[in-house]
Design an enzyme around this catalytic site. Structure first.
Site, PDB file in Angstrom:
ATOM      1  N   GLN A  95      -8.679  -7.184 -10.559  1.00 27.74           N
ATOM      2  CA  GLN A  95      -9.115  -6.225 -10.182  1.00 27.74           C
ATOM      3  C   GLN A  95      -8.931  -4.806 -10.605  1.00 27.74           C
ATOM      4  O   GLN A  95     -10.200  -4.138 -11.152  1.00 27.74           O
ATOM      5  CB  GLN A  95      -9.297  -6.036  -8.598  1.00 27.74           C
ATOM      6  CG  GLN A  95      -9.381  -5.093  -7.868  1.00 27.74           C
ATOM      7  CD  GLN A  95      -8.914  -4.398  -6.286  1.00 27.74           C
ATOM      8  OE1 GLN A  95     -10.069  -4.927  -5.772  1.00 27.74           O
ATOM      9  NE2 GLN A  95      -8.044  -4.065  -6.377  1.00 27.74           N
ATOM     10  N   HIS A 139       0.787  -0.639  -0.005  1.00 26.89           N
ATOM     11  CA  HIS A 139       0.132  -0.406  -0.252  1.00 26.89           C
ATOM     12  C   HIS A 139       0.788   1.347  -0.181  1.00 26.89           C
ATOM     13  O   HIS A 139       0.620   2.178  -0.632  1.00 26.89           O
ATOM     14  CB  HIS A 139      -0.965  -0.353   1.137  1.00 26.89           C
ATOM     15  CG  HIS A 139      -1.854  -0.592   1.354  1.00 26.89           C
ATOM     16  ND1 HIS A 139      -1.674  -1.682   2.231  1.00 26.89           N
ATOM     17  CD2 HIS A 139      -3.069  -1.088   0.511  1.00 26.89           C
ATOM     18  CE1 HIS A 139      -2.574  -2.680   2.131  1.00 26.89           C
ATOM     19  NE2 HIS A 139      -4.042  -2.315   0.811  1.00 26.89           N
TER      20      HIS A 139
END
Ligand code: PAF
Length: 282
Positions: free
Chosen positions: A154, A38
Site C-alpha cells: 500500500q 496508528h
C-alpha cells in the site's frame, strides 16, 4: 480536538489550520479500531508537523465482496478518546454516503503495482485504497501524510500515486509496531481466538529468521523464501498466501537481497488474513 463529519466542514477546518503562518499540517488516514501502530504515526506527525488531522473511514471500496467489511471492528468512541489524548487537532469521521454519492464513478489505479503482492489475491483492493486516499488528500490538503510500513505494498502504491499525480504532499512511513511476542499490530488481530493468536506468531518469527540469514550472508531469494516457508509450515493452521522478496518500490521479485529489499508475507490464520514484512539489505 474538533470532529468533522462533512467534507465541506473538514476542508474549512484544515484550511483554517494551514492558514496559520508557517504551520505544517500532518495527516494520518485510518480505518479506525486504533492501536499503538496508528498512535505511533500520530506521534510522528506531531513531532514533524504543527497540527495533526486524522481520518477514520472504513472504506467500502477497498473490500472485496467476500471480505470482512461488515465485520470490520468499529470502536469510534474509544478511537476518539485515544486521538484526543494523543493531541490530535482534527478528526474526520465521514459516513460512506458523504464520501461516495450515489453517482460516484471515479476509480484511480496505479497500473502494475496494484496487481502485485496483496493485489494479486485482492482484485480491486488497491484501486479502492488509492481512490479514497486521493480523495482524502484533496479534502485535507496536508503538507505531510503518514502511513504504516506494515502495509508495505500500500505504501509503495500511494508513494507512486502521489509522485505520478504530483500531489503536493510528503509521504512518510512509520515503522511496524509489534506486540511483545513479535506479532505485528493490526486491527484484524482482534478476530483471532487464543489458539490462532499463538499460531499467528509464526509470521514475525519467519521474517526474523530471514533477517538473521541475511545478516549471516545468505543473499539468494530462493533460499530465503524456502527457509521462511519451512518455518511457516511448522504451524499447519496457518495457510500461506505468499512469501515474496521484492523491490520495495516496484514490488517486483528480485533474485537476491544485495540492495534494500522487502521480504513480505501474507497468510490466513483461520479466516483472518494477516500480513507482515521486514526490510533487509545483504
Ligand atoms: O491503511 C489503512 O488503514 C487504509 O488502507 C487507508 C490508508 C486508511 C485507506 O482506507
Amino acid at each position: 480536538m474538533k470532529t468533522l463529519t462533512s467534507i465541506a466542514g473538514m476542508r474549512a477546518a484544515c484550511r483554517g489550520l494551514r492558514a496559520q503562518s508557517g504551520s505544517r499540517l500532518g495527516f494520518v488516514p485510518t480505518m479506525g479500531a486504533l492501536h499503538d501502530g496508528h498512535l505511533s504515526l500520530v506521534r510522528k506527525a506531531r513531532e514533524q508537523c504543527d497540527h495533526v488531522a486524522v481520518s477514520i473511514f472504513v472504506n467500502p471500496r477497498q473490500f472485496g465482496p467476500n471480505e470482512d467489511l461488515d465485520a470490520y471492528p468499529h470502536t469510534p468512541e474509544r478511537d476518539a478518546d485515544m486521538l484526543r489524548d494523543s493531541g490530535v487537532d482534527l478528526l474526520f469521521l465521514p459516513a460512506a454516503a458523504e464520501m461516495y454519492h450515489p453517482d460516484f464513478s471515479t476509480t484511480l489505479t496505479v497500473e502494475g503495482l496494484s496487481g502485485r503482492l496483496c493485489g494479486a489475491s485482492r482484485p480491486g483492493h488497491f484501486s479502492g485504497v488509492t481512490t479514497v486516499v486521493a480523495k482524502l488528500l484533496n479534502i485535507v490538503q496536508p503538507d505531510q501524510a503518514f502511513f504504516g510500513q506494515k502495509d508495505a505494498a500500500q505504501a509503495a502504491i500511494i508513494r507512486k500515486m502521489a509522485a505520478d499525480l504530483s500531489f503536493p504532499v510528503e509521504i512518510t512511513l512509520g515503522a511496524i509496531v509489534r506486540e511483545p511476542d513479535g506479532l505485528a499490530m493490526s486491527s484484524r488481530n482482534a478476530y483471532l481466538n487464543p489458539e490462532q493468536r499463538e499460531q499467528a506468531r509464526v509470521l514475525s518469527r519467519c521474517l526474523q529468521e530471514v533477517d538473521l540469514l541475511v545478516a549471516a550472508g545468505v543473499a539468494d531469494s530462493g533460499r530465503l523464501i524456502d527457509a521462511a516457508r519451512k518455518t511457516l509450515a511448522l504451524e499447519p493452521g496457518v495457510q500461506v498466501e505468499y512469501v515474496a522478496i521484492v523491490d520495495p518500490d516496484t514490488l517486483l521479485p528480485v533474485d537476491d537481497v544485495s540492495r534494500r529489499t522487502l521480504v513480505a508475507v501474507a497468510a490466513r490464520v483461520g479466516t483472518t488474513r494477516l500480513i507482515d514484512n521486514v526490510l533487509v539489505k545483504g
